[in-house]
Scaffold this active site. Structure first.
Site, PDB file in Angstrom:
ATOM      1  CD  GLU A  39      19.950  93.128  63.256  1.00 43.21           C
ATOM      2  OE1 GLU A  39      18.630  92.858  63.115  1.00 43.21           O
ATOM      3  OE2 GLU A  39      20.724  92.127  63.392  1.00 43.21           O
ATOM      4  CG  HIS A  82      14.368 100.941  66.347  1.00 40.16           C
ATOM      5  ND1 HIS A  82      15.197 101.080  65.459  1.00 40.16           N
ATOM      6  CD2 HIS A  82      14.887  99.746  67.083  1.00 40.16           C
ATOM      7  CE1 HIS A  82      16.003 100.278  65.212  1.00 40.16           C
ATOM      8  NE2 HIS A  82      16.108  99.534  66.239  1.00 40.16           N
ATOM      9  CG  HIS A 127      15.130  97.560  71.025  1.00 39.95           C
ATOM     10  ND1 HIS A 127      14.692  96.333  70.444  1.00 39.95           N
ATOM     11  CD2 HIS A 127      16.005  98.253  70.205  1.00 39.95           C
ATOM     12  CE1 HIS A 127      15.296  96.351  69.101  1.00 39.95           C
ATOM     13  NE2 HIS A 127      16.245  97.314  69.153  1.00 39.95           N
TER      14      HIS A 127
HETATM   15  P1  5GP Z   1      17.897  96.863  65.940  1.00 40.13           P
HETATM   16  O1  5GP Z   1      18.744  95.594  65.611  1.00 40.13           O
HETATM   17  O2  5GP Z   1      18.048  97.778  64.924  1.00 40.13           O
HETATM   18  O3  5GP Z   1      18.174  97.647  67.235  1.00 40.13           O
HETATM   19  O4  5GP Z   1      16.549  96.533  65.946  1.00 40.13           O
HETATM   20  C1  5GP Z   1      15.553  96.123  64.976  1.00 40.13           C
HETATM   21  C2  5GP Z   1      14.301  95.388  65.581  1.00 40.13           C
HETATM   22  O5  5GP Z   1      13.450  95.445  64.763  1.00 40.13           O
HETATM   23  C3  5GP Z   1      14.856  93.979  65.771  1.00 40.13           C
HETATM   24  O6  5GP Z   1      14.515  93.904  67.233  1.00 40.13           O
HETATM   25  C4  5GP Z   1      13.871  93.060  64.924  1.00 40.13           C
HETATM   26  O7  5GP Z   1      13.250  92.073  65.460  1.00 40.13           O
HETATM   27  C5  5GP Z   1      12.621  94.246  64.534  1.00 40.13           C
HETATM   28  N1  5GP Z   1      11.933  94.131  63.518  1.00 40.13           N
HETATM   29  C6  5GP Z   1      12.498  93.942  62.084  1.00 40.13           C
HETATM   30  N2  5GP Z   1      11.872  93.784  61.192  1.00 40.13           N
HETATM   31  C7  5GP Z   1      10.529  93.779  61.754  1.00 40.13           C
HETATM   32  C8  5GP Z   1       9.109  94.151  61.366  1.00 40.13           C
HETATM   33  O8  5GP Z   1       8.870  93.916  60.164  1.00 40.13           O
HETATM   34  N3  5GP Z   1       8.038  94.424  62.095  1.00 40.13           N
HETATM   35  C9  5GP Z   1       8.339  94.464  63.632  1.00 40.13           C
HETATM   36  N4  5GP Z   1       7.573  94.612  64.194  1.00 40.13           N
HETATM   37  N5  5GP Z   1       9.619  94.272  64.064  1.00 40.13           N
HETATM   38  C10 5GP Z   1      10.682  94.392  63.112  1.00 40.13           C
END
Ligand code: 5GP
Ligand code: ZN
Length: 120
Positions: free
Chosen positions: A97, A102, A104
Protein backbone atom coordinates in the site's frame (compact mmCIF):
# COMPACT_ATOMS: atom_id res chain seq x y z
CA UNK A 1 16.28 11.18 -3.28
CA UNK A 2 13.26 12.32 -1.26
CA UNK A 3 9.84 12.08 -2.87
CA UNK A 4 7.65 14.86 -1.41
CA UNK A 5 4.28 13.10 -1.73
CA UNK A 6 5.60 9.84 -0.24
CA UNK A 7 4.29 9.14 3.27
CA UNK A 8 7.47 7.45 4.49
CA UNK A 9 9.75 10.13 2.98
CA UNK A 10 7.69 12.60 5.01
CA UNK A 11 8.26 10.52 8.15
CA UNK A 12 12.02 10.50 7.39
CA UNK A 13 11.86 14.29 6.96
CA UNK A 14 10.10 14.65 10.32
CA UNK A 15 6.98 16.14 8.69
CA UNK A 16 4.76 13.32 9.98
CA UNK A 17 5.31 12.00 13.51
CA UNK A 18 6.26 8.38 14.11
CA UNK A 19 7.39 6.32 17.08
CA UNK A 20 10.99 5.70 16.07
CA UNK A 21 12.68 2.71 17.70
CA UNK A 22 15.98 2.77 15.81
CA UNK A 23 17.76 5.20 13.53
CA UNK A 24 21.02 4.83 11.62
CA UNK A 25 22.49 7.25 9.07
CA UNK A 26 20.75 5.30 6.29
CA UNK A 27 17.76 3.56 7.90
CA UNK A 28 14.78 4.28 10.12
CA UNK A 29 12.62 1.87 12.12
CA UNK A 30 9.28 2.96 13.57
CA UNK A 31 6.14 1.31 14.95
CA UNK A 32 3.35 0.53 12.51
CA UNK A 33 0.30 2.75 13.08
CA UNK A 34 -2.00 -0.28 12.81
CA UNK A 35 -0.10 -3.10 14.52
CA UNK A 36 -0.98 -6.64 13.43
CA UNK A 37 1.05 -8.26 16.23
CA UNK A 38 2.31 -7.25 19.71
CA UNK A 39 5.50 -6.06 18.00
CA UNK A 40 5.01 -4.53 14.55
CA UNK A 41 7.85 -2.31 13.38
CA UNK A 42 8.49 -0.97 9.88
CA UNK A 43 12.13 -0.76 8.79
CA UNK A 44 12.96 1.46 5.82
CA UNK A 45 15.92 2.94 4.03
CA UNK A 46 15.83 6.73 4.38
CA UNK A 47 16.40 7.01 0.66
CA UNK A 48 13.32 6.43 -1.46
CA UNK A 49 13.01 3.13 -3.32
CA UNK A 50 9.59 1.94 -4.38
CA UNK A 51 9.96 -1.70 -3.41
CA UNK A 52 12.41 -4.38 -2.29
CA UNK A 53 13.20 -5.50 -5.85
CA UNK A 54 14.23 -1.97 -6.87
CA UNK A 55 16.25 -1.51 -3.68
CA UNK A 56 18.04 -4.84 -4.01
CA UNK A 57 18.87 -4.23 -7.67
CA UNK A 58 19.99 -0.60 -7.31
CA UNK A 59 21.71 -0.70 -3.90
CA UNK A 60 22.23 -4.19 -2.45
CA UNK A 61 24.45 -2.75 0.29
CA UNK A 62 21.60 -0.56 1.51
CA UNK A 63 19.27 -3.57 1.33
CA UNK A 64 21.69 -5.32 3.67
CA UNK A 65 21.64 -2.34 6.02
CA UNK A 66 17.83 -2.56 6.18
CA UNK A 67 18.12 -6.26 7.10
CA UNK A 68 20.78 -5.52 9.72
CA UNK A 69 18.60 -2.77 11.21
CA UNK A 70 15.64 -5.16 11.33
CA UNK A 71 17.75 -7.77 13.11
CA UNK A 72 18.92 -5.17 15.64
CA UNK A 73 15.33 -4.13 16.34
CA UNK A 74 14.34 -7.80 16.70
CA UNK A 75 17.06 -8.14 19.33
CA UNK A 76 16.05 -4.90 21.10
CA UNK A 77 12.40 -6.05 21.18
CA UNK A 78 13.39 -9.42 22.64
CA UNK A 79 12.28 -11.43 19.61
CA UNK A 80 15.39 -13.51 18.92
CA UNK A 81 14.48 -16.34 21.29
CA UNK A 82 10.92 -17.07 20.18
CA UNK A 83 11.35 -15.87 16.62
CA UNK A 84 9.67 -13.34 14.37
CA UNK A 85 8.59 -12.71 10.79
CA UNK A 86 10.23 -10.24 8.40
CA UNK A 87 8.14 -9.43 5.35
CA UNK A 88 8.27 -7.16 2.31
CA UNK A 89 4.86 -6.79 0.66
CA UNK A 90 5.58 -6.01 -2.96
CA UNK A 91 3.26 -4.76 -5.69
CA UNK A 92 -0.41 -5.52 -6.25
CA UNK A 93 -0.42 -9.25 -5.51
CA UNK A 94 1.78 -8.65 -2.46
CA UNK A 95 -0.73 -6.16 -1.06
CA UNK A 96 1.73 -3.26 -0.94
CA UNK A 97 0.00 0.00 0.00
CA UNK A 98 2.91 2.36 0.65
CA UNK A 99 5.38 2.51 -2.23
CA UNK A 100 8.48 3.30 -0.19
CA UNK A 101 10.12 -0.05 0.53
CA UNK A 102 9.56 -1.25 4.09
CA UNK A 103 10.19 -4.45 5.98
CA UNK A 104 7.44 -5.48 8.38
CA UNK A 105 9.02 -6.89 11.55
CA UNK A 106 6.32 -8.90 13.35
CA UNK A 107 6.58 -10.82 16.60
CA UNK A 108 5.69 -11.11 20.25
CA UNK A 109 3.18 -13.94 19.74
CA UNK A 110 2.79 -17.00 17.50
CA UNK A 111 1.99 -15.53 14.07
CA UNK A 112 0.11 -18.45 12.57
CA UNK A 113 0.37 -19.63 8.98
CA UNK A 114 2.30 -17.55 6.50
CA UNK A 115 -0.82 -16.87 4.41
CA UNK A 116 -4.47 -16.61 5.39
CA UNK A 117 -5.38 -18.98 2.58
CA UNK A 118 -3.49 -21.74 0.88
CA UNK A 119 -3.32 -20.61 -2.75
CA UNK A 120 -1.45 -23.59 -4.12
P1 5GP B 1 2.08 -2.29 3.11
O1 5GP B 1 0.63 -2.71 2.97
O2 5GP B 1 2.44 -1.23 2.11
O3 5GP B 1 3.03 -3.44 3.14
O4 5GP B 1 2.19 -1.67 4.57
C1 5GP B 1 2.00 -0.33 4.87
C2 5GP B 1 1.96 -0.23 6.38
O5 5GP B 1 2.11 1.13 6.73
C3 5GP B 1 0.64 -0.71 6.98
O6 5GP B 1 0.89 -1.79 7.88
C4 5GP B 1 0.10 0.54 7.70
O7 5GP B 1 -0.53 0.23 8.94
C5 5GP B 1 1.35 1.39 7.87
N1 5GP B 1 1.09 2.82 7.89
C6 5GP B 1 0.30 3.52 7.03
N2 5GP B 1 0.33 4.81 7.32
C7 5GP B 1 1.17 4.95 8.38
C8 5GP B 1 1.61 6.09 9.15
O8 5GP B 1 1.25 7.25 8.91
N3 5GP B 1 2.47 5.85 10.18
C9 5GP B 1 2.89 4.59 10.49
N4 5GP B 1 3.73 4.47 11.52
N5 5GP B 1 2.50 3.51 9.77
C10 5GP B 1 1.66 3.69 8.75
ZN1 ZN C 1 9.59 7.67 -0.02
Amino acid sequence: MSTPDCLFCRIVAGEIPATVVRETPTTLAFRDIGPKAPVHVLVIPKEHYADVATLAQDDPGLAGEVLAAAAAVAEDEGLLGDGFRLMFNTGAYGGQEVFHVHAHLLGGAPLGPMLARNLA
